[in-house]
Design a protein around this motif. Structure first.
Motif, mmCIF file in Angstrom:
data_model
loop_
_atom_site.group_PDB
_atom_site.id
_atom_site.type_symbol
_atom_site.label_atom_id
_atom_site.label_comp_id
_atom_site.label_asym_id
_atom_site.label_seq_id
_atom_site.Cartn_x
_atom_site.Cartn_y
_atom_site.Cartn_z
ATOM 1 N N UNK A 143 0.796 -1.351 -0.016
ATOM 2 C CA UNK A 143 -0.018 0.136 -0.056
ATOM 3 C C UNK A 143 0.807 1.336 0.049
ATOM 4 N N UNK A 144 2.125 1.312 0.224
ATOM 5 C CA UNK A 144 2.901 2.338 0.098
ATOM 6 C C UNK A 144 2.810 2.888 -1.499
ATOM 7 N N UNK A 145 2.627 4.375 -1.389
ATOM 8 C CA UNK A 145 2.890 4.911 -2.623
ATOM 9 C C UNK A 145 4.224 5.389 -2.923
ATOM 10 N N UNK A 146 4.861 4.913 -3.918
ATOM 11 C CA UNK A 146 6.410 5.219 -4.113
ATOM 12 C C UNK A 146 6.739 6.232 -5.259
ATOM 13 N N UNK A 147 7.162 7.159 -5.016
ATOM 14 C CA UNK A 147 7.291 8.125 -6.059
ATOM 15 C C UNK A 147 9.252 8.411 -5.941
ATOM 16 N N UNK A 148 9.681 7.964 -6.843
ATOM 17 C CA UNK A 148 11.165 7.998 -6.814
ATOM 18 C C UNK A 148 11.941 8.298 -8.107
ATOM 19 N N UNK A 149 12.917 9.205 -8.106
ATOM 20 C CA UNK A 149 13.735 9.460 -9.508
ATOM 21 C C UNK A 149 14.846 9.042 -9.081
ATOM 22 N N UNK A 150 15.408 8.047 -9.939
ATOM 23 C CA UNK A 150 16.861 7.623 -9.666
ATOM 24 C C UNK A 150 17.941 7.937 -10.771
ATOM 25 N N UNK A 151 19.132 8.345 -10.641
ATOM 26 C CA UNK A 151 19.988 8.214 -11.773
ATOM 27 C C UNK A 151 21.315 7.325 -11.140
ATOM 28 N N UNK A 152 21.706 6.807 -12.456
ATOM 29 C CA UNK A 152 22.947 5.965 -12.204
ATOM 30 C C UNK A 152 24.045 6.460 -13.106
ATOM 31 N N UNK A 153 25.236 6.964 -12.357
ATOM 32 C CA UNK A 153 26.385 7.079 -13.168
ATOM 33 C C UNK A 153 27.472 5.962 -12.939
ATOM 34 N N UNK A 154 27.883 5.379 -14.046
ATOM 35 C CA UNK A 154 28.674 4.228 -14.231
ATOM 36 C C UNK A 154 30.069 4.612 -13.934
ATOM 37 N N UNK A 155 30.950 3.709 -13.722
ATOM 38 C CA UNK A 155 32.485 4.096 -13.318
ATOM 39 C C UNK A 155 32.908 4.931 -14.440
ATOM 40 N N UNK A 156 32.843 4.766 -15.672
ATOM 41 C CA UNK A 156 33.528 5.358 -16.700
ATOM 42 C C UNK A 156 33.230 6.824 -16.620
ATOM 43 N N UNK A 157 31.817 7.176 -16.281
ATOM 44 C CA UNK A 157 31.597 8.614 -16.249
ATOM 45 C C UNK A 157 32.197 9.340 -14.845
ATOM 46 N N UNK A 158 32.309 8.729 -13.950
ATOM 47 C CA UNK A 158 33.053 8.970 -12.868
ATOM 48 C C UNK A 158 34.435 9.372 -13.063
ATOM 49 N N UNK A 159 35.067 8.437 -13.683
ATOM 50 C CA UNK A 159 36.392 8.648 -13.859
ATOM 51 C C UNK A 159 36.779 9.816 -14.937
ATOM 52 N N UNK A 160 35.762 10.012 -15.913
ATOM 53 C CA UNK A 160 35.978 10.834 -16.830
ATOM 54 C C UNK A 160 35.459 12.419 -16.604
ATOM 55 N N UNK A 161 34.557 12.580 -15.638
ATOM 56 C CA UNK A 161 33.903 13.947 -15.480
ATOM 57 C C UNK A 161 34.241 14.505 -14.109
ATOM 58 N N UNK A 162 34.286 13.631 -13.250
ATOM 59 C CA UNK A 162 34.488 13.943 -11.911
ATOM 60 C C UNK A 162 35.956 14.193 -11.386
ATOM 61 N N UNK A 163 36.530 15.524 -11.045
ATOM 62 C CA UNK A 163 37.745 15.658 -10.561
ATOM 63 C C UNK A 163 38.299 14.943 -9.189
ATOM 64 N N UNK A 164 39.294 14.707 -9.023
ATOM 65 C CA UNK A 164 40.108 13.931 -8.114
ATOM 66 C C UNK A 164 39.745 14.605 -6.824
ATOM 67 N N UNK A 165 39.478 15.864 -6.548
ATOM 68 C CA UNK A 165 39.182 16.419 -5.184
ATOM 69 C C UNK A 165 37.924 16.046 -4.756
ATOM 70 N N UNK A 166 36.811 16.298 -5.901
ATOM 71 C CA UNK A 166 35.560 16.016 -5.672
ATOM 72 C C UNK A 166 35.330 14.637 -5.560
ATOM 73 N N UNK A 167 35.860 13.653 -6.341
ATOM 74 C CA UNK A 167 35.601 12.293 -6.137
ATOM 75 C C UNK A 167 36.129 11.770 -4.715
ATOM 76 N N UNK A 168 37.145 12.287 -4.280
ATOM 77 C CA UNK A 168 37.527 12.037 -2.693
ATOM 78 C C UNK A 168 36.450 12.392 -1.656
ATOM 79 N N UNK A 169 35.691 13.551 -1.907
ATOM 80 C CA UNK A 169 34.685 13.887 -1.238
ATOM 81 C C UNK A 169 33.356 12.800 -1.353
#
Length: 338
Positions: free
Chosen positions: A132-158
């Protein structure tokens, strides 16, 4: 991937690499077809839909908008290489919601959960929704290639530190008015219409951009992991948010009544609400009711006077002034466009 059923509980086990495969696996076990990423739940399991699709080759999304007849456990298994998932949750809980990892557990019977959860697939995670629970969710999946390509090392550490906290960061981020506007657009968009993909991609990217901008700002400001809301404070703020967002709330509740509902002092409620949602209590209430009025007018089923009256305005001139202040144009412009 497999579906187990015992009494009134179903468990869907999966490894998450992208949501396109995820929805295909879910559809296979429910015995439901998937057309262009859209799966309608069979009537015997509940009602609603799940929609998945790619944003690009490295990022995919899922929209879950359904109510289930049985309890459902989504059982995510650890993956290597890992991905990041970002979920925006608006869940109307019937009896309970349970979140588990290998070592931690959250069991919550609060009637409403509205939060943002960033996690990594490098650990097992189970989420159970009661029947009976009403579920409303939006999810986004970022794969490992995108993480390595677009996220800087300083942000990646955080991000590594943040997601390493696992369930400790479940309630760190609540859904503010800015997020809520994007989410309403997503859930009010019929995924079968011609422009739906354009609208959904736009709003999902805006959700992602807004979240990571906020994340970076908080990392720089706090120089560490953002502090977690205490559980009773979280429930109090969510209760107040639900009261102020409810279209049936005819007038602004007194601060004293809101404080009682939140089980906080008036000063604490005012300060914490503004800290989390970025605006004062009445400002939040007023924005919500004006957005409701705009939705009513755009539906074509209500006159401007009727829409204003339904949200608590007895004077049409005052309603028009408040509407123009919020949106930058008069409500009559909506009627002309319609």
């Amino acid at each position: 991937m497999r579906l187990l059923k015992t009494l009134t509980r179903m468990t869907y086990e999966f490894e998450l690499h992208n949501f396109n495969d995820w929805v295909a696996g879910l559809a296979a076990v429910f015995g439901a077809p998937v057309e262009k990423g859209l799966m309608q739940l069979p009537e015997k399991y509940g009602e609603g839909y799940v929609l998945a699709g790619p944003i690009n080759g490295d990022m995919s999304y899922i929209i879950q908008h359904f109510t289930l007849n049985d309890a459902l456990t989504l059982s995510r298994k650890k993956t290597d290489p890992y991905s990041l998932t970002l979920f925006f949750n608006q869940v109307q809980v019937k009896d309970f919601i349970e979140i588990k990892t290998g070592t931690d557990r959250i069991y919550d019977e609060a009637r409403f959960r509205s939060n943002i959860f960033l996690s990594s697939t490098n650990y097992d995670l189970d989420i159970t929704f009661s029947p009976g629970t009403q579920v409303r969710r939006v999810g986004i999946c970022f794969n490992d290639k995108m993480i390595a390509r677009y996220i800087g090392k300083d942000i990646l550490f955080d991000l590594f530190l943040y997601t390493g906290q696992q369930l400790n960061n479940v309630n760190r981020e609540l859904i503010t008015m800015e997020y809520k506007a994007f989410l309403e657009d997503i859930f009010n968009t019929d995924p079968r219409t011609p422009l739906s993909k354009l609208i959904l991609h736009n709003r999902i990217l805006l959700l992602v951009e807004t979240f990571f901008q906020s994340f970076i700002e908080k990392m720089e400001q706090d120089k560490g992991i953002p502090r977690k809301l205490k559980e009773h404070d979280l429930h109090g703020l969510q209760t107040v948010e639900q009261l102020l967002s409810n279209p049936e709330t005819e007038k602004f509740p007194s601060i004293e009544n809101l404080s009682k509902a939140a089980m906080m002092s008036t000063t604490k409620l005012k300060n914490r609400f503004k800290e989390v949602y970025g605006m004062k209590l009445y400002e939040f209430y007023n924005r919500n009711r004006l957005r409701e009025a705009r939705r009513l007018i755009e539906s074509g089923q209500y006159s401007i006077k009727e829409a204003g009256y339904r949200i608590g305005f007895t004077n049409l001139s005052n309603f028009s002034k408040a509407f123009r202040k919020e949106f930058g144009f008069l409500p009559s412009a909506l009627r002309e466009n319609h």
